[in-house]
Design a protein around this motif. Sequence first.
Motif, mmCIF file in Angstrom:
data_model
loop_
_atom_site.group_PDB
_atom_site.id
_atom_site.type_symbol
_atom_site.label_atom_id
_atom_site.label_comp_id
_atom_site.label_asym_id
_atom_site.label_seq_id
_atom_site.Cartn_x
_atom_site.Cartn_y
_atom_site.Cartn_z
ATOM 1 N N CYS A 179 -15.496 -34.715 1.846
ATOM 2 C CA CYS A 179 -15.328 -34.335 0.441
ATOM 3 C C CYS A 179 -15.442 -32.819 0.294
ATOM 4 O O CYS A 179 -16.349 -32.204 0.877
ATOM 5 C CB CYS A 179 -16.439 -35.026 -0.368
ATOM 6 S SG CYS A 179 -16.168 -34.995 -2.136
ATOM 7 N N ALA A 180 -14.513 -32.231 -0.463
ATOM 8 C CA ALA A 180 -14.535 -30.772 -0.639
ATOM 9 C C ALA A 180 -15.832 -30.338 -1.326
ATOM 10 O O ALA A 180 -16.393 -31.071 -2.143
ATOM 11 C CB ALA A 180 -13.331 -30.347 -1.478
ATOM 12 N N GLU A 181 -16.246 -29.122 -0.971
ATOM 13 C CA GLU A 181 -17.522 -28.600 -1.465
ATOM 14 C C GLU A 181 -17.578 -28.561 -2.998
ATOM 15 O O GLU A 181 -18.574 -28.951 -3.602
ATOM 16 C CB GLU A 181 -17.690 -27.191 -0.885
ATOM 17 C CG GLU A 181 -19.084 -26.658 -0.977
ATOM 18 C CD GLU A 181 -19.192 -25.337 -0.218
ATOM 19 O OE1 GLU A 181 -18.985 -25.324 1.013
ATOM 20 O OE2 GLU A 181 -19.480 -24.324 -0.879
ATOM 21 N N ASP A 182 -16.482 -28.091 -3.622
ATOM 22 C CA ASP A 182 -16.519 -27.960 -5.092
ATOM 23 C C ASP A 182 -16.636 -29.341 -5.766
ATOM 24 O O ASP A 182 -17.305 -29.486 -6.790
ATOM 25 C CB ASP A 182 -15.309 -27.165 -5.619
ATOM 26 C CG ASP A 182 -13.987 -27.782 -5.213
ATOM 27 O OD1 ASP A 182 -13.939 -28.452 -4.161
ATOM 28 O OD2 ASP A 182 -12.991 -27.612 -5.953
ATOM 29 N N VAL A 183 -16.028 -30.346 -5.135
ATOM 30 C CA VAL A 183 -16.129 -31.706 -5.702
ATOM 31 C C VAL A 183 -17.572 -32.213 -5.549
ATOM 32 O O VAL A 183 -18.150 -32.792 -6.475
ATOM 33 C CB VAL A 183 -15.126 -32.668 -4.995
ATOM 34 C CG1 VAL A 183 -15.268 -34.085 -5.508
ATOM 35 C CG2 VAL A 183 -13.697 -32.159 -5.177
ATOM 36 N N CYS A 184 -18.142 -31.967 -4.384
ATOM 37 C CA CYS A 184 -19.544 -32.377 -4.142
ATOM 38 C C CYS A 184 -20.482 -31.738 -5.176
ATOM 39 O O CYS A 184 -21.355 -32.409 -5.745
ATOM 40 C CB CYS A 184 -19.997 -31.957 -2.738
ATOM 41 S SG CYS A 184 -19.343 -32.990 -1.432
ATOM 42 N N VAL A 185 -20.282 -30.438 -5.398
ATOM 43 C CA VAL A 185 -21.144 -29.722 -6.349
ATOM 44 C C VAL A 185 -21.016 -30.341 -7.743
ATOM 45 O O VAL A 185 -22.013 -30.636 -8.417
ATOM 46 C CB VAL A 185 -20.787 -28.214 -6.383
ATOM 47 C CG1 VAL A 185 -21.470 -27.508 -7.551
ATOM 48 C CG2 VAL A 185 -21.162 -27.553 -5.067
ATOM 49 N N LYS A 186 -19.774 -30.565 -8.159
ATOM 50 C CA LYS A 186 -19.517 -31.142 -9.487
ATOM 51 C C LYS A 186 -20.204 -32.505 -9.630
ATOM 52 O O LYS A 186 -20.838 -32.808 -10.643
ATOM 53 C CB LYS A 186 -17.998 -31.299 -9.689
ATOM 54 C CG LYS A 186 -17.521 -30.761 -11.028
ATOM 55 C CD LYS A 186 -16.016 -30.664 -11.064
ATOM 56 C CE LYS A 186 -15.460 -31.814 -11.888
ATOM 57 N NZ LYS A 186 -14.000 -31.912 -11.797
ATOM 58 N N ARG A 187 -20.086 -33.310 -8.568
ATOM 59 C CA ARG A 187 -20.689 -34.652 -8.632
ATOM 60 C C ARG A 187 -22.217 -34.585 -8.700
ATOM 61 O O ARG A 187 -22.843 -35.332 -9.448
ATOM 62 C CB ARG A 187 -20.245 -35.484 -7.417
ATOM 63 C CG ARG A 187 -18.782 -35.903 -7.522
ATOM 64 C CD ARG A 187 -18.392 -36.776 -6.349
ATOM 65 N NE ARG A 187 -16.959 -37.059 -6.363
ATOM 66 C CZ ARG A 187 -16.318 -37.706 -5.408
ATOM 67 N NH1 ARG A 187 -16.978 -38.140 -4.349
ATOM 68 N NH2 ARG A 187 -15.028 -37.931 -5.492
#
Length: 256
Positions: A179-187
């Motif tokens: 999973c891309a880092e920005d998606v992980c952060v958002k989640r």
Amino acid sequence: MWRAITRIPKTLDSLGQGVAVLPQQFQHSQLYNNNHNICSKTNYLSLHNQASLIRPKYRMSSAKPKVVFVLGGPGAGKGTQCSKIVERFQFEHLSAGDLLREERSREGSEYGQLIEEYIRNGKIVPVEVTCSLLENAMKNSGKSRFLIDGFPRNQDNLDGWNRQMSDKTEMQFVLFFDCAEDVCVKRCLGRGQSGSGRSDDNMESLKKRIQTYNNDSLPIIKYFENAGQVKRIDASPDADKVFQEVERVFLANGFQ
Ligand SMILES: Nc1ncnc2c1ncn2[C@@H]1O[C@H](COP(=O)(O)OP(=O)(O)O)[C@@H](O)[C@H]1O
Ligand SMILES: Nc1ccn([C@H]2C[C@H](O)[C@@H](COP(=O)(O)OP(=O)(O)O)O2)c(=O)n1
């Protein structure tokens, strides 16, 4: 209730003061790997084995439990997918993070403060604590298939597992949620905002968790990948779509 955490030996007692006072041998476990004569860790192993011998009623049955390691960045969706796997297949879900948080909150735990310091700072708790919690949970579950979520997360975790658990279990494969880092952060931030109550679902902790993931966890995933043991799943679509891929992997590996 008896807890394996009580089996953590005296050599770990001083960990109770937090990260700053970690004895050197636990901060640099690589040192141990290169030199098996470093005595405190060796003493730990012998103490641990003696403890196992005097508690035969908690021994696992002779058939080795099957283990799937579940890895991926913070917020990749490991826990979400594990719940779905449990619903569909006969697995017990053991989240290393959940077990550590539970131990942190347990009244009278010697390791609560230490665990909190590590989690808030995005660091990985010494394996002696985590592996004992995992082994205890496995023994108490009575199940024979386990999803071990968020473990092994660094070299220390992997070495500890190999010392304590690899002979007693059959590792099937590593389920890697990519999973891309920005998606992980958002989640993770979303999880924090919707009331996870986690002390690490904030931007400051997340930066450190991501750094730890990139520096310490990715090399472990790479190691398993080189051994042909990784099933990579694209974790960016919605959870049901991700699960379609997960289900396919389990069916292809003989699980019903
Ligand atoms: N595929 C997905 N798409 C969107 N949100 C997701 C997805 N999977 C999980 N989430 C959400 O993202 C957050 C983190 O998921 P979680 O399963 O707790 O991740 P992890 O166990 O890897 O830290 C949760 O709020 C969860 O509801
Ligand atoms: N093997 C592990 C797993 C988790 N931890 C600690 C450190 C991690 O940042 C926290 C949270 O882990 P958890 O798997 O619950 O959550 P994330 O995947 O980071 O969202 O727990 C650990 O020290 N060792």
